[in-house]
Design an enzyme around this catalytic site. Structure first.
Site, PDB file in Angstrom:
ATOM      1  N   ASP A 125      41.849  48.191  32.792  1.00  0.00           N
ATOM      2  CA  ASP A 125      42.063  48.030  34.230  1.00  0.00           C
ATOM      3  C   ASP A 125      42.638  46.627  34.468  1.00  0.00           C
ATOM      4  O   ASP A 125      42.497  45.740  33.624  1.00  0.00           O
ATOM      5  CB  ASP A 125      40.718  48.185  34.947  1.00  0.00           C
ATOM      6  CG  ASP A 125      40.772  47.741  36.391  1.00  0.00           C
ATOM      7  OD1 ASP A 125      41.655  48.250  37.127  1.00  0.00           O
ATOM      8  OD2 ASP A 125      39.957  46.886  36.782  1.00  0.00           O
ATOM      9  N   TYR A 171      42.863  44.607  37.985  1.00  0.00           N
ATOM     10  CA  TYR A 171      42.229  43.696  38.955  1.00  0.00           C
ATOM     11  C   TYR A 171      40.734  43.538  38.674  1.00  0.00           C
ATOM     12  O   TYR A 171      39.971  44.488  38.786  1.00  0.00           O
ATOM     13  CB  TYR A 171      42.441  44.188  40.389  1.00  0.00           C
ATOM     14  CG  TYR A 171      43.903  44.303  40.761  1.00  0.00           C
ATOM     15  CD1 TYR A 171      44.708  43.160  40.828  1.00  0.00           C
ATOM     16  CD2 TYR A 171      44.495  45.530  41.026  1.00  0.00           C
ATOM     17  CE1 TYR A 171      46.062  43.252  41.159  1.00  0.00           C
ATOM     18  CE2 TYR A 171      45.842  45.630  41.361  1.00  0.00           C
ATOM     19  CZ  TYR A 171      46.613  44.492  41.417  1.00  0.00           C
ATOM     20  OH  TYR A 171      47.941  44.589  41.737  1.00  0.00           O
ATOM     21  N   ARG A 216      38.615  42.485  49.634  1.00  0.00           N
ATOM     22  CA  ARG A 216      38.541  43.328  48.444  1.00  0.00           C
ATOM     23  C   ARG A 216      37.726  44.599  48.713  1.00  0.00           C
ATOM     24  O   ARG A 216      38.110  45.694  48.312  1.00  0.00           O
ATOM     25  CB  ARG A 216      37.924  42.517  47.294  1.00  0.00           C
ATOM     26  CG  ARG A 216      37.662  43.289  46.015  1.00  0.00           C
ATOM     27  CD  ARG A 216      38.924  43.690  45.289  1.00  0.00           C
ATOM     28  NE  ARG A 216      38.638  44.263  43.966  1.00  0.00           N
ATOM     29  CZ  ARG A 216      39.429  45.111  43.332  1.00  0.00           C
ATOM     30  NH1 ARG A 216      40.578  45.502  43.872  1.00  0.00           N
ATOM     31  NH2 ARG A 216      39.109  45.577  42.145  1.00  0.00           N
ATOM     32  N   SER A 253      46.587  50.861  36.476  1.00  0.00           N
ATOM     33  CA  SER A 253      46.183  50.211  37.722  1.00  0.00           C
ATOM     34  C   SER A 253      46.492  51.069  38.943  1.00  0.00           C
ATOM     35  O   SER A 253      47.423  51.872  38.940  1.00  0.00           O
ATOM     36  CB  SER A 253      46.904  48.874  37.860  1.00  0.00           C
ATOM     37  OG  SER A 253      46.576  48.256  39.087  1.00  0.00           O
ATOM     38  N   ASN A 254      45.707  50.842  39.988  1.00  0.00           N
ATOM     39  CA  ASN A 254      46.006  51.432  41.289  1.00  0.00           C
ATOM     40  C   ASN A 254      47.140  50.697  41.995  1.00  0.00           C
ATOM     41  O   ASN A 254      47.677  51.184  42.988  1.00  0.00           O
ATOM     42  CB  ASN A 254      44.740  51.429  42.172  1.00  0.00           C
ATOM     43  CG  ASN A 254      43.796  52.572  41.814  1.00  0.00           C
ATOM     44  OD1 ASN A 254      44.250  53.662  41.481  1.00  0.00           O
ATOM     45  ND2 ASN A 254      42.509  52.313  41.879  1.00  0.00           N
TER      46      ASN A 254
END
Lengths: 224, 224
Positions: free
Chosen positions: B8, B10, B39, B116-117
């Protein structure tokens, strides 16, 4: 204009602060913190289960969320504690204006239904224990389709039950994510903002915002 | 045993506390509170968009979450403020052990990818700006399929890229919901728990928990 007014259950008809009362008997000093994290975890787990396509019933999910919350507070508990605290969800207080609001809406020939993420074993005792059950025509649970709100499929249940068009449904919730989901599906929505919060705008704003349900009745009268 | 280690981005490779530094220049007294709510809102909006089947790219979603956060803090801002603060996401610091960890894993003939998103306009500047880009074989974004993690479809992207079996992938994340999602999909998982948090168990526990990525290298050596 509207034929059916559909209400969310937890936080909209029933007051979640009732949880804190029950928790006060269990742990006076941390009751507020526990009840907040419990509810937050319950919602978070529910959203993630929906995304992961791993539906479980809301009663099991709620107990799991409670265990996580008590662990995080470093509180010891046994099976009986979990069951007793969970029972608070079956015995929440409704907001005091509800009986009057429901009877006013019924008098206008509007159908009154509820749509909840709770499963029947949670919803039925809660609604049956309360004096307002006679005024609710239909208790709908997402358990029927195993998909939580705010999925489009969950709101589609309302159309299956009532055989109405989307424009004939007014959807009422105190939860902004639920309002957004219902609006996203195509319903007019009312956000019940009892605590003067900021609406968490995530794509769709409510059609109307009220600070309690008496205001809803007035607004429906004007928009009939 | 493993052929590919997928990370991942972040919070796992890049340190989200870098956000707070940038916010310090904007509002010193509330920087910590703003960065946390930003966040939190970003994730919450992402989960709900996924459930409502209303995907938007992560850059737009991140800016919307920032506006909500600043509104909630009653802070005035203009378009330029939003763009400047958003740019902090393109210039995060990586955790200091990363270059060594990646080169150690490469030396074992393991593929290194990220999933990642974030969409490419966020990911590419971040990865390209950093010295670690040479060691990353594949940068995968869910934008390709318009479905956010932790949906099963998002993790399936890894199999499309690498043509491996699920058992040959080790998935590494600091986010417990991401670990749960990857485990739910059938990957072995490593939870990077840098801050001694309690794992938010929502169905699947990690295969292994480490407090930093150096420990990951040792664990992979033992499990090859």
């Amino acid at each position: 204009m509207y034929k059916a007014i559909i209400f969310d259950v937890y936080g909209t008809i029933f007051d979640m602060s009732s949880l804190e009362k029950r928790l006060n008997q269990f742990d006076e000093t941390q009751a507020s913190s526990i009840s907040q994290l419990w509810r937050k975890t319950q919602l978070q787990h529910m959203f993630l289960k929906q995304i992961m396509q791993r539906y479980i019933t809301f009663d099991i999910l709620t107990k799991d969320a409670l265990r996580f919350t008590l662990d995080k507070h470093k509180i010891q508990y046994n099976r009986e504690d979990i069951n007793q605290l969970f029972d608070a969800f079956l015995d929440l207080d409704y907001f005091k204006e509800i009986p009057r609001v429901f009877s006013d809406l019924k008098a206008k020939n509007l159908e009154i239904g509820v749509l909840s993420n709770g499963n029947d074993s949670m919803l039925m005792p809660l609604v049956d224990n309360s004096k307002i059950s006679d005024d609710i025509d239909t208790v709908m649970s997402v358990d029927e389709i195993k998909q939580y709100k705010p999925s489009p499929a969950s709101y589609a249940l309302i159309l299956d039950y009532y055989h109405v068009n989307r424009s004939e449904v007014l959807y009422v919730s105190s939860n902004s994510w639920d309002v957004t989901g219902a609006a996203n599906f195509g319903f007019d929505t009312v956000w019940v903002n009892r605590r003067k919060m900021q609406f968490d705008n995530n794509g769709q704003a409510p059609t109307m915002t009220v600070s309690n349900l008496n205001e809803l009745v007035k607004w429906v009268e004007m928009n009939k």
